[in-house]
Design an enzyme around this catalytic site. Structure first.
Site, PDB file in Angstrom:
ATOM      1  N   ASP A 231       0.868  -1.170   0.000  1.00  0.00           N
ATOM      2  CA  ASP A 231       0.000   0.000   0.000  1.00  0.00           C
ATOM      3  C   ASP A 231       0.905   1.220   0.000  1.00  0.00           C
ATOM      4  OD1 ASP A 231      -2.171   1.604   0.165  1.00  0.00           O
ATOM      5  OD2 ASP A 231      -2.716   1.078   2.230  1.00  0.00           O
TER       6      ASP A 231
ATOM      7  N   ASP B  73      -2.812   2.513  -6.053  1.00  0.00           N
ATOM      8  CA  ASP B  73      -1.768   2.546  -5.022  1.00  0.00           C
ATOM      9  C   ASP B  73      -1.741   1.304  -4.127  1.00  0.00           C
ATOM     10  OD1 ASP B  73      -4.184   3.101  -3.846  1.00  0.00           O
ATOM     11  OD2 ASP B  73      -3.401   4.597  -2.477  1.00  0.00           O
ATOM     12  N   GLU B  74      -2.393   0.248  -4.530  1.00  0.00           N
ATOM     13  CA  GLU B  74      -2.515  -0.910  -3.655  1.00  0.00           C
ATOM     14  C   GLU B  74      -2.519  -2.184  -4.487  1.00  0.00           C
ATOM     15  OE1 GLU B  74      -5.681  -1.968  -0.407  1.00  0.00           O
ATOM     16  OE2 GLU B  74      -6.062   0.013  -1.211  1.00  0.00           O
TER      17      GLU B  74
END
EC number: 2.7.7.7
Lengths: 374, 364
Positions: B12, B107-108
């Protein structure tokens, strides 16, 4: 109705048109041959709605009538019989059909001939005549480059442009292109059309080995071909063919002349070492020098070869899908070929050095963008 | 015999959008920053920098509220193109270590490193190397969680944020889960958490006391999921290709809408966006869902399903309008409207994935 015919003659004629019959047709009746008898002339029709093939056979009879007979059943029976005269007897009420041979009797149920789709009629098309060998090589040189992508229907056929000077056959799948021109096929009026690959494939396989005259007629929706005792009617692809002329680069300063077999076999070896999804090979050229290389980083595979050639132009490195190059080179017959190139992101032309009389062949392959590895 | 244990990493990025802005614009560094809509208008915060988070600024908070909490906060408009490009680079880094990558958003992502592509030896070492690569190549920080399934890995990545690296081994999972507050459980939102607290369930340990039957009775089919995860059981695979379950569009308006005419006009516009997106992805859905958020931030959804796919743009918009007309407005002004389609059919036209990457086209 009833007629007598030689089993092998019937088998030969049926086999010539059997390619049209599909195993799982849209309309079940199309699994049949339509047999139409008029005295001693028997007409057999096969259709898949897009393409219709018709053959005429001389038989012994004085009757008239028609019947639709399951194509597979009839062909399998004929294949199993030794050459002999056979009798076909049809009950016009029940459509029950009986084949009588020296070996025995075979009963099968036919279908009502009225259900068989009507064959489109030729009405005032543009008519052209040419030799079957000219047509055969036009098909052989172009068919391999057509697309199988149904989402681009225009490219699933061969584009034919008939003119007063020559005829041009063009096939492309968007990555490679063939332009095949013949000066011995001409038409009084300029006309163009896209003919389906399936139809051309069938045409190719039933063109006779001896040279015959082929009569062709073209209307806005269909093409008609007839030669010997066979006729074919195929529906044209009603699409706009891409503007291929503009896709062929004209200003190519770099030329590479090389033995076709030598570069072809080199590519076959090198491509074994290329990436399995991209089939990318690099051609690196400098004055009279060609290096072909490929690598597959995932497997740490790598190969390169240096070939004798005649190269004039600036130093150039260009990537290609080896499959496309191999296919194009494999479909040519010239001993020597010339590559004409301009830049790594522009099409490469492949032109046979020794061309047959009446023939003008140009092949084109789009490059692959070379990814430079760190 | 049970299957061999998997090694899952959840990565993350720390305050991703805000960190990218601070990286690209040195003047933002060390300052409270919010990426999102305009503070004078009615935008919301997409991501807040850690400096802003100290003031209580959170994602999805209205920009107006953010500025109340932190008057010095700097607002910047998101540059999604840039984030997408950075995200692709991050994925490229992941791909050096494994082919099993399941991106959850820009973003993950989950990575399955059970099969050790580079022969590094340990999942913690791989996670560390990925973090280092992201830092040295992209100048950004990420937090990583390592465990034997997706759920625990995701929770682990959240433990030492920012720039964290946490391992929860098989032996520690059960005790870890027991101490976890219910709102930390994936899939437990504010509403469910409040419902659980009302029932005296505050932690994983409380949740564990309930039988599977009871959980299913109270929470529906997610109850089964809770029963499993509180015991550290999660056999969901890392899926490289996520199926799109729903697709839609929504918009927060510059001023609240009060008349049905205004709302219908906006639905015409949103419907068109949705339709274009569906076309682009070649999806056809059977269910039309309307989302309405009121000025007091309460939100409702209404949906209608059909026997066959709704393929027509007018049908989508008309369905949304008729759903809207049935909503009890109670005279409350509307802040946001959204339309989405779900229950996708297999598309009729197969997708046009290039067969040969890098191959140039003759006719473009």
């Amino acid at each position: 109705m009833k007629f007598v015919v030689s089993s092998s003659v019937l088998l030969k004629q049926l086999s010539a048109i059997n390619g049209v019959v599909s195993t799982n047709p849209i309309v079940p009746i199309l699994e049949n041959f339509l047999l139409t008898l008029d005295g001693n002339s028997l007409t057999v029709t096969a259709s898949d709605l897009q393409t219709v093939m018709i053959t005429e056979i001389e038989v012994e009879s004085s009757e008239k009538g028609a019947i639709a007979i399951p194509a597979k059943l009839l062909l399998d029976t004929l294949r199993g019989l030794p050459e002999q005269p056979i009798t076909l007897q049809v009950n016009g009420e029940t459509f029950g059909t009986e084949i009588i041979s020296d070996n025995g009797r075979y009963k099968l149920s036919g279908e009502n001939p009225i259900d068989f789709p009507k064959t489109p009629a030729v009405n005032r098309g543009q008519s052209v005549e040419f030799s079957s060998s000219a047509l055969g090589s036009a098909i052989a040189n172009t068919l391999f480059a057509t697309s199988t992508d149904d989402l681009r229907p225009a490219m699933t056929g061969v584009f034919v442009q008939m003119g007063t000077e020559n005829a041009t056959f063009v096939a492309t799948d968007g990555h490679r292109l063939v332009r095949y021109r013949r000066t011995d096929i001409k038409s009084d009026v300029d006309t163009s059309m896209i003919i389906q690959r399936k139809a051309l494939n069938l045409l190719k396989s039933c063109l006779p080995s001896e040279d015959l005259l082929v009569k062709a007629e073209f209307t806005s929706s269909n093409a008609f071909f007839s030669f010997g005792n066979i006729r074919m009617i195929c529906r044209l692809i009603d699409e706009r063919f891409p503007d291929y002329e503009n896709a062929i680069p004209t200003n190519n300063q770099n030329t590479l002349t090389i033995s076709r077999m030598e570069i072809l076999s080199s590519l076959r070896r090198i491509s074994i070492y290329s990436n399995r999804t991209t089939h990318q090979v690099r051609l690196k050229m400098s004055l009279n020098d060609l290096v072909i290389s490929a690598e597959d980083l995932d497997y740490s595979n790598e190969a390169n070869e240096r070939l004798m050639c005649e190269y004039n132009g600036e130093d150039l490195e260009i990537g290609f899908n080896a499959k496309f190059l191999i296919e194009v080179l494999g479909n040519l017959s010239s001993k020597t070929i010339t590559f004409e190139l301009s830049a790594p992101n522009r099409a490469g032309l492949i032109i046979p050095v020794d061309q047959e009389e009446n023939e003008d062949i140009l092949m084109l392959v789009m490059p692959v963008m070379l990814n430079t590895y760190v | 015999m049970s299957a061999p244990l998997r090694k899952i990493i959840h990565i993350d990025m720390d305050a991703f959008y805000a960190s990218v802005e601070q990286r690209d614009f040195p003047e933002y560094r060390g300052k409270p920053l919010a990426v999102g809509g305009s503070p004078t208008g009615r935008g919301v915060v997409a991501t807040a920098s850690y400096e802003a988070r100290k003031f209580g600024v959170r994602s999805a908070m209205s920009s107006r509220k953010a500025i109340q909490l932190c008057p010095d906060i700097i607002f910047v408009y998101p540059r999604f193109e840039v984030y997408k490009a950075v995200s692709n680079k991050i994925r490229e880094i992941f791909s050096r270590y494994t082919d099993l990558i399941e991106p959850l958003s820009l973003d993950e992502a989950y990575l399955d490193v059970t099969e050790d592509k580079l022969n590094i030896g340990s999942a913690m070492e791989i996670a560390g190397q990925i973090k280092n690569a992201i830092r040295s190549e992209l100048n950004l920080t990420a937090s990583a969680g390592v465990s034997i399934n997706k759920f625990v890995a995701k929770i682990a990545s959240d433990i030492n944020k920012p720039d964290g690296l946490t391992f929860i081994g098989p032996s520690k999972i059960e005790s870890f889960m027991s101490s976890l507050p219910v709102e930390k459980f994936h899939g437990v939102g504010k509403v469910t958490a409040d419902k659980m607290k009302g029932m005296g369930i505050f932690t994983g340990a409380d949740l564990k006391k309930l039988s599977e039957e009871e959980l299913v009775k109270r929470f529906g089919k997610t109850g089964y999921f809770y029963y499993q995860i509180v015991r550290g059981l999660d056999d969901r695979l890392v899926q490289t290709h996520r199926e799109t379950k729903s697709l839609g569009a929504e918009d927060t308006f510059t001023y609240d809408l009060t008349t049905p005419e205004e709302m219908h006009k906006e639905l015409d516009r949103i419907g068109e966006i949705v339709f274009n997106r569906l076309q682009k992805k070649q999806l056809q859905g059977r269910t039309v869902t309307l989302k309405v958020k009121f000025s007091d931030f309460t939100q409702i959804t209404r949906n209608q399903s059909f026997n066959s796919a709704v393929t027509d743009i007018d049908a989508i918009i008309d369905t949304a309008k008729s759903l809207l007309d049935k909503v009890e407005m109670n005279e409350k002004p509307v802040r946001l409207l959204g339309i989405s389609l779900s229950n996708f059919h297999e598309p009729e036209i197969p997708s046009r994935k290039p067969k040969y990457p890098g191959q140039l086209e003759l006719f473009t």
